[in-house]
Design a protein around this motif. Structure first.
Motif, PDB file in Angstrom:
ATOM      1  N   MET A   1       0.872  -1.234   0.027  1.00  0.00           N
ATOM      2  CA  MET A   1       0.004  -0.024   0.048  1.00  0.00           C
ATOM      3  C   MET A   1       0.898   1.396   0.056  1.00  0.00           C
ATOM      4  O   MET A   1       1.716   1.479   0.775  1.00  0.00           O
TER       5      MET A   1
ATOM      6  N   PHE B   1      -6.582   3.246  11.399  1.00  0.00           N
ATOM      7  CA  PHE B   1      -7.827   2.958  12.375  1.00  0.00           C
ATOM      8  C   PHE B   1      -7.224   3.089  13.711  1.00  0.00           C
ATOM      9  O   PHE B   1      -6.305   2.449  14.061  1.00  0.00           O
TER      10      PHE B   1
ATOM     11  N   MET C   1      -3.821  -2.320  19.470  1.00  0.00           N
ATOM     12  CA  MET C   1      -3.356  -2.945  18.167  1.00  0.00           C
ATOM     13  C   MET C   1      -1.870  -2.720  17.967  1.00  0.00           C
ATOM     14  O   MET C   1      -1.316  -2.725  16.847  1.00  0.00           O
ATOM     15  N   VAL C   2      -1.142  -2.756  19.102  1.00  0.00           N
ATOM     16  CA  VAL C   2       0.302  -2.778  19.084  1.00  0.00           C
ATOM     17  C   VAL C   2       0.751  -4.113  19.837  1.00  0.00           C
ATOM     18  O   VAL C   2       0.028  -4.600  20.723  1.00  0.00           O
ATOM     19  N   TYR C   3       2.128  -4.542  19.616  1.00  0.00           N
ATOM     20  CA  TYR C   3       2.575  -5.792  20.426  1.00  0.00           C
ATOM     21  C   TYR C   3       3.395  -5.512  21.561  1.00  0.00           C
ATOM     22  O   TYR C   3       4.210  -4.709  21.864  1.00  0.00           O
TER      23      TYR C   3
ATOM     24  N   GLU D   1      10.517  -1.152  17.622  1.00  0.00           N
ATOM     25  CA  GLU D   1      10.213  -2.382  16.812  1.00  0.00           C
ATOM     26  C   GLU D   1       8.832  -2.501  16.387  1.00  0.00           C
ATOM     27  O   GLU D   1       8.609  -3.004  15.192  1.00  0.00           O
TER      28      GLU D   1
ATOM     29  N   LEU E   1       8.099  -2.670  12.315  1.00  0.00           N
ATOM     30  CA  LEU E   1       7.498  -3.965  11.698  1.00  0.00           C
ATOM     31  C   LEU E   1       6.087  -3.448  10.891  1.00  0.00           C
ATOM     32  O   LEU E   1       6.072  -3.942   9.732  1.00  0.00           O
ATOM     33  N   PHE E   2       5.300  -2.777  11.455  1.00  0.00           N
ATOM     34  CA  PHE E   2       4.052  -2.339  10.464  1.00  0.00           C
ATOM     35  C   PHE E   2       4.468  -1.426   9.318  1.00  0.00           C
ATOM     36  O   PHE E   2       3.713  -1.613   8.479  1.00  0.00           O
TER      37      PHE E   2
ATOM     38  N   ARG F   1       7.326  -1.787   7.687  1.00  0.00           N
ATOM     39  CA  ARG F   1       7.732  -2.563   6.576  1.00  0.00           C
ATOM     40  C   ARG F   1       6.495  -3.249   6.052  1.00  0.00           C
ATOM     41  O   ARG F   1       6.482  -3.788   4.819  1.00  0.00           O
ATOM     42  N   LEU F   2       5.493  -3.924   6.817  1.00  0.00           N
ATOM     43  CA  LEU F   2       4.403  -4.720   6.239  1.00  0.00           C
ATOM     44  C   LEU F   2       3.611  -3.914   5.233  1.00  0.00           C
ATOM     45  O   LEU F   2       3.225  -4.225   4.307  1.00  0.00           O
ATOM     46  N   LEU F   3       3.501  -2.602   5.311  1.00  0.00           N
ATOM     47  CA  LEU F   3       3.025  -1.488   4.773  1.00  0.00           C
ATOM     48  C   LEU F   3       3.779  -1.228   3.453  1.00  0.00           C
ATOM     49  O   LEU F   3       3.357  -0.862   2.529  1.00  0.00           O
ATOM     50  N   GLY F   4       4.990  -1.812   3.234  1.00  0.00           N
ATOM     51  CA  GLY F   4       5.895  -1.585   2.184  1.00  0.00           C
ATOM     52  C   GLY F   4       6.166  -0.152   2.198  1.00  0.00           C
ATOM     53  O   GLY F   4       6.590   0.475   1.028  1.00  0.00           O
TER      54      GLY F   4
ATOM     55  N   ARG G   1       0.906   4.126  15.009  1.00  0.00           N
ATOM     56  CA  ARG G   1       0.564   3.214  14.137  1.00  0.00           C
ATOM     57  C   ARG G   1      -0.341   3.459  13.151  1.00  0.00           C
ATOM     58  O   ARG G   1      -0.311   3.382  11.727  1.00  0.00           O
TER      59      ARG G   1
END
Lengths: 233, 225, 224
Positions: A1, A84, A90-92, A99, A103-104, A106-109, A149
């Motif tokens: 995205m 959202f 909604m975080v670890y 971190e 992580l998020f 990276r996942l979002l690109g 986030r």
């Protein structure tokens, strides 16, 4: 995205959500213009959370559609992104603030995840605690993580589901300040709230839901205050 | 109402005819004698059970793709009926084995696999009782049903391979142990009778499930009002 | 952003989380030890036959341990609703499963490898001559357990009685894995070790079938 270039509006068309035989939302149609700051009011179970989660694409509506519009009310071809923020962070817990955002990102690109995470930590005032595990954070700090986030991919629309829950007065003030900045910068905001507060004062429009349908909308008459403090809010 | 009575009558007729065939028409088996006649109950039950589970599998796939409640109703009906026939297989196996081999259970490959099959679909039904929200229950049981069914050939294959290492009494004789043509006819007719029973039971169960869903709908709307 | 990079990023998270606390690994290893010791009371562990039983009990212990170890897999994503966060960021939800099943396979394999020397000593069974082949069967078996277990833990996390439900759903489904893995292991631990390639074949087929099923249907498991 890829990050959205500009804020966008949303059009909900005949959104219906059924769970078995229960209707969470009954044919809700709404149009939110780019840059509006809208408050969703309503009792528990009125459908606010469901509507927001459908807007965030976490829940699929039983029928109906959502389209994103640019400032000229023209449908944007590719799906815009929403950020959202819910009651859950909604975080670890077991990762550090840094971190988590890395992580998020990276996942979002996102192109340069490390610098983006850095920027956001600064924006929410958590730079000093970047290497601490989120587990050690207070409720207020966790809420800041949640906002960070949500803003990672510069969403066109920011969706918040009762974001002030569990926050102390300082936390509420910080949240109101942050949302004010975003509103003034032109970002579209749709949030659900209970009653009046510093945060609801930011709204340019209020919509009341009851039993899955739109009961009142400042757009079609009715003052902000009356909609927010409807008997039973 | 008339349709149900007619359907029931036809099934009853077929079952009685099949029983007659098994008891009187089929020739007596050479080595095992009369007890072997339970074969005409055991084998068609196994085939019918698998047919029902296959129908369950198709219903599960259709539910996942289409999300229409009727596929969930069909799925649970087929699973319950399949489980009933599978139970018959597990009960008739030992009944046959005991007089012939002196043991109730020989861990024969097919019977053991049938036992695992039974456990899988019991798990399917138990899963349904443990998920409350109806749409979620339907989706999860459909997905587990799919996993369970694709596992079936693997279960049968691996257990048969396992048992070839330790050859021992096979219930009802191995496959291809040569059936007399009359025996084949009785066997196939029994299967037909069982399939008709399966259809009747599934339709009845489907009807109950549909009614239950309607009832839940009415109750929820009453509570919401 | 791609499936591979998302899987890698998530895998990093899974590994980092576990190695930070090591709670899953330690409790699983201890559990297997307890099971092995208890099982040993049910037969004569020093007899010549014990070699055959030893392989079976090893795999049973691994299966039981796995059905407990896999419980938190999706449960921990519920505490802060991080599953929703992942779904918001990721295009292909299969990345979530891929990362978790690789992590779970690694954790299982690690506990199994830790147990091998202990097992070898307790039952007087030589594992080092056939170590490579043992690792192969342990890997393929653990992979099968992880694929099915990760998928089913997504279901059990949202049901009641989840502690009992996951083993109830998982163990019958894993029958082919138990049968094939045990047979191969028995062959490898025999006085004259041999490799049952048919068993390996079964495991490969099981893994391929269930991985495909998970790939096809995984997104439905994560639906809200």
């Amino acid at each position: 995205m890829t990050p959205a270039a500009c804020p966008a509006g949303m059009r909900f068309e005949n959104i219906e959500k059924r769970y078995g035989g229960l209707y969470a939302l009954r044919r809700v149609s709404l149009e939110i213009a780019a840059g509006e700051c809208v408050v969703l009011a309503g009792r528990n179970g009125s459908g606010k959370t469901t509507l927001l989660r459908i807007a965030a694409r976490l829940v699929r509506p039983s029928s109906g559609s959502i389209t994103f519009l640019d400032s000229k009310k023209v449908t944007i071809a590719e799906a815009s992104q929403t950020g959202f923020v819910a009651h859950a962070t909604m975080v670890y817990d077991e990762l550090t603030a840094e971190e988590n955002l890395l992580l998020f990102a990276r996942l979002l690109g996102i192109a340069e995840p490390a610098s983006r995470a850095e920027t956001l930590l600064g924006e929410v005032g958590l730079t000093g605690r970047r290497s601490s595990l989120v587990r050690t954070f207070s409720r207020g700090m966790r809420q800041r993580m949640a906002i960070a986030r949500a803003l990672l991919n510069e969403p066109a629309v920011l969706l918040l589901d009762e974001p002030a829950t569990g926050l102390d007065p300082q936390g509420v003030t910080w949240l109101a300040e942050t949302l004010r900045r975003m509103r003034d910068a032109g970002r579209t905001i749709l949030m659900s709230l209970h009653g009046e507060s510093e945060i609801s004062a930011l709204a340019t429009r209020a919509i009341r839901l009851e039993a899955g349908s739109v009961l009142a909308d400042t757009q079609s008459g009715g003052s902000l205050a009356s909609i927010l403090t409807f008997a039973g809010a | 109402m008339k349709k149900h009575i007619l359907g029931g009558a036809i099934v009853l007729f077929l079952l009685v005819a099949a029983a007659y065939g098994a008891l009187y028409v089929a020739p007596t088996e050479r080595t095992m004698g009369t007890i072997q006649r339970i074969f005409y109950l055991h084998v068609p039950s196994a085939w019918t059970g698998l047919t029902a589970f296959f129908i369950c599998f198709i219903a599960n796939l259709l539910y996942v793709v289409r999300r229409q409640p009727r596929w969930d109703w069909l799925g649970v009906s087929a699973a319950e009926v399949g489980l009933t026939f599978t139970t018959v297989v597990l009960v008739t196996g030992p009944i046959w084995a005991h007089p012939v081999w002196g043991m109730w259970w020989t861990w024969d490959a097919r019977l053991t696999s049938t036992f695992v099959l039974w456990l899988l679909y019991v798990a399917y039904l138990l899963l349904r009782t443990l998920v409350e929200e109806p749409d979620r229950r339907a989706l999860f049981s459909a997905l587990f049903g799919i996993f369970a069914f694709i596992d079936v050939p693997l279960v049968f294959g691996s257990i048969r391979w396992w048992r070839t290492q330790h050859p021992q009494p096979v219930v009802m004789g191995g496959t291809g142990s040569g059936l007399d043509p009359t025996m084949w006819r009785v066997l196939l007719f029994s299967w037909l009778a069982m399939l008709s029973l399966m259809t009747l039971l599934m339709l009845a169960r489907y009807g109950v499930e549909a009614m239950r869903a309607d009832l839940d709908l009415v109750r929820q709307e009453a509570e919401a009002a | 952003m791609s499936l591979l990079s998302n899987t890698t990023a998530l895998l990093g998270k899974e590994l980092r989380t576990e190695f930070r606390s090591r709670e899953l690994l330690t409790t699983t290893v201890v559990f297997i030890l307890v099971v092995v010791v208890l099982f040993s009371f049910t037969f004569d562990p020093t007899s010549a036959e014990s070699r055959r039983f030893a392989a079976s009990l090893l795999w049973l212990a691994f299966l039981f341990a796995a059905s407990l170890m896999l419980q938190p897999c999706f449960l921990r994503e519920q505490t802060n609703d991080t599953l929703s966060a992942l779904r918001l960021c990721i295009n292909d939800p299969f990345a979530i499963f891929a990362a978790k099943l690789v992590a779970n396979t690694l954790f299982l394999l690690l506990t199994e490898l830790l147990m091998l020397p202990v097992f070898s000593i307790l039952f007087n069974v030589p594992v080092f001559p056939v170590f490579g082949q043992l690792v192969l069967v342990l890997f393929l078996g653990s992979l099968g357990v992880s694929i099915a277990g990760t998928a089913l833990s997504a279901i059990s996390a949202q049901a009641r009685m989840r502690e009992l439900l996951l083993p109830l759903l998982l163990l019958p489904l894993l029958t082919p894995v138990l049968v094939a893995s045990t047979r191969v292991t028995v062959g490898l631990l025999d006085a004259a070790p041999f490799m049952e390639w048919k068993g390996i074949g079964f495991l490969v087929i099981f893994d391929a079938v269930f991985l495909t099923a998970l790939w096809l249907f995984g997104e439905y498991l994560l639906e809200e």
